[in-house]
Design an enzyme around this catalytic site. Structure first.
Site, mmCIF file in Angstrom:
data_model
loop_
_atom_site.group_PDB
_atom_site.id
_atom_site.type_symbol
_atom_site.label_atom_id
_atom_site.label_comp_id
_atom_site.label_asym_id
_atom_site.label_seq_id
_atom_site.Cartn_x
_atom_site.Cartn_y
_atom_site.Cartn_z
ATOM 1 C CB SER A 18 -0.933 0.012 1.221
ATOM 2 O OG SER A 18 -0.189 0.193 2.403
ATOM 3 C CE1 TYR B 169 7.147 6.593 10.762
ATOM 4 C CE2 TYR B 169 7.251 8.989 10.583
ATOM 5 C CZ TYR B 169 7.153 7.746 9.986
ATOM 6 O OH TYR B 169 7.087 7.643 8.611
ATOM 7 C CE LYS C 222 10.271 6.670 9.105
ATOM 8 N NZ LYS C 222 10.459 5.684 8.031
ATOM 9 C CB THR D 221 -0.101 6.740 2.726
ATOM 10 O OG1 THR D 221 0.268 7.167 4.049
ATOM 11 C CG2 THR D 221 0.790 7.428 1.702
#
Length: 322
Positions: A50, A201, A205, A234
């Site tokens: 996806s 997160y 990154k 997304t």
């Protein structure tokens, strides 16, 4: 200082990371860069069922590449594979079911893959943003296990295969959110203080940017890059950041726009004319730190990150079946 970083990053995001930012940047793209035939070259894309991963796999398939989809969910992956084959007419699409948060599973997959396939380009796209602190069956914090350790193990395990090929590349899909984080090696699994999934997160990154820079120094025959896809619409954004999605949904990039720089880094000859180890946004290298944001890390901290990840990696390799 964190309020300053967040404010500067958000203003920058509204200007550059949205759909209008892509449309502005794309006026300067050379379409010929990606009008290439990559038949005979082999690409592995993680998180390919996806979002940006699927959009990337589809564009590479359109250009004739052999594409290995690495996905966690078999049912969704089968649907994605069918869609890619139907839309592109490319039959050289292969599916591998692997959970990138499971180090033993990654090792097992990589060892098997090395014996059966060649690899020219690795795209580390799989990621997660879990908003509450969760541990995997191995006792690893889930964001770290997927975004940092999983990326590290898969890449290092496949480096010997990439080293055999001409024009080998590794592309890691990061996030502009890393600009608000300074590398923190003292709490890699976010066990101290209040848990904030968005910031964890972003820290992961930042770690991916450091990994890319370190790999580029150590492996001169492979071209490494890390990139920010912008703010794209997304499934991951919708599920992990519902408030952000509701506020921004009318301005977000399409999945294909988010994937554009990944595809450019994966297939164009122009990308490898630039030095290895850079951070990209809209086909251009961009700084990895905001002005005055105090996010630069010490070289010894960056080396320590690599050492700790290697220790983790070897621990799980020694217990992997087969």
């Amino acid at each position: 200082m964190s309020w300053y970083r967040n404010a500067v990053w958000f203003v920058k995001g509204l200007r550059e990371y949205t759909r209008s930012g892509y449309e502005s940047a794309s006026k300067h793209f050379n379409p010929a860069d990606v009008e290439v035939n990559v038949a005979g070259r082999s690409f592995l894309v993680t998180g390919a069922n996806s979002g940006i991963g699927k959009a990337t796999a589809k564009e590479i398939a359109r250009r004739g590449g052999t594409v290995h989809l690495v996905c966690r969910n078999k049912e969704r992956a089968e649907v994605a594979k069918g869609e890619i084959v139907t839309e592109t007419g490319n039959q050289n699409i292969f599916l591998h079911i692997v959970d990138i948060s499971n180090p033993k599973e990654i090792w097992k997959f990589a060892e098997k893959f090395k014996n059966e396939h060649k690899l020219n380009v690795l795209v580390n796209n799989a990621g997660c943003m879990v908003n509450n602190r969760e541990l995997t069956e191995d006792g690893l914090e889930k964001n770290f296990a997927t975004n940092t350790l999983g990326t590290y193990i898969l890449t290092t395990a496949l480096l010997p295969l990439l080293e055999k090929e001409a024009d080998a590349r590794v592309i890691t899909v990061s996030s502009g959110g890393m600009l608000v984080q300074k590398l923190n090696i003292s709490d890699l699994q976010s066990g101290n203080g209040t848990f904030d999934g968005t910031m964890v997160y972003a820290q992961n990154k930042r770690q991916q940017v450091v990994l890319t820079e370190q790999w580029a120094k150590a492996h001169r025959n492979i071209h490494f890059s890390v990139m920010h896809p912008g703010w794209a619409d997304t499934p991951a954004v919708r599920s992990s950041m519902p408030d952000f999605y509701q506020k921004m949904k009318n301005t977000l990039r399409t999945e294909a726009q988010g994937a554009d720089t990944v595809v450019w880094l994966a297939v164009s000859s122009e990308a490898t004319k630039l030095p290895s180890g850079l951070f990209f946004q809209d086909r251009q290298p961009v700084p990895t730190h905001l002005p005055l944001a105090s996010t630069h890390s010490l070289p010894e901290d960056e080396e320590k990150l690599m050492e700790v990840l290697e220790e983790f990696s070897q621990k799980f390799k020694s217990t992997s079946p087969g």
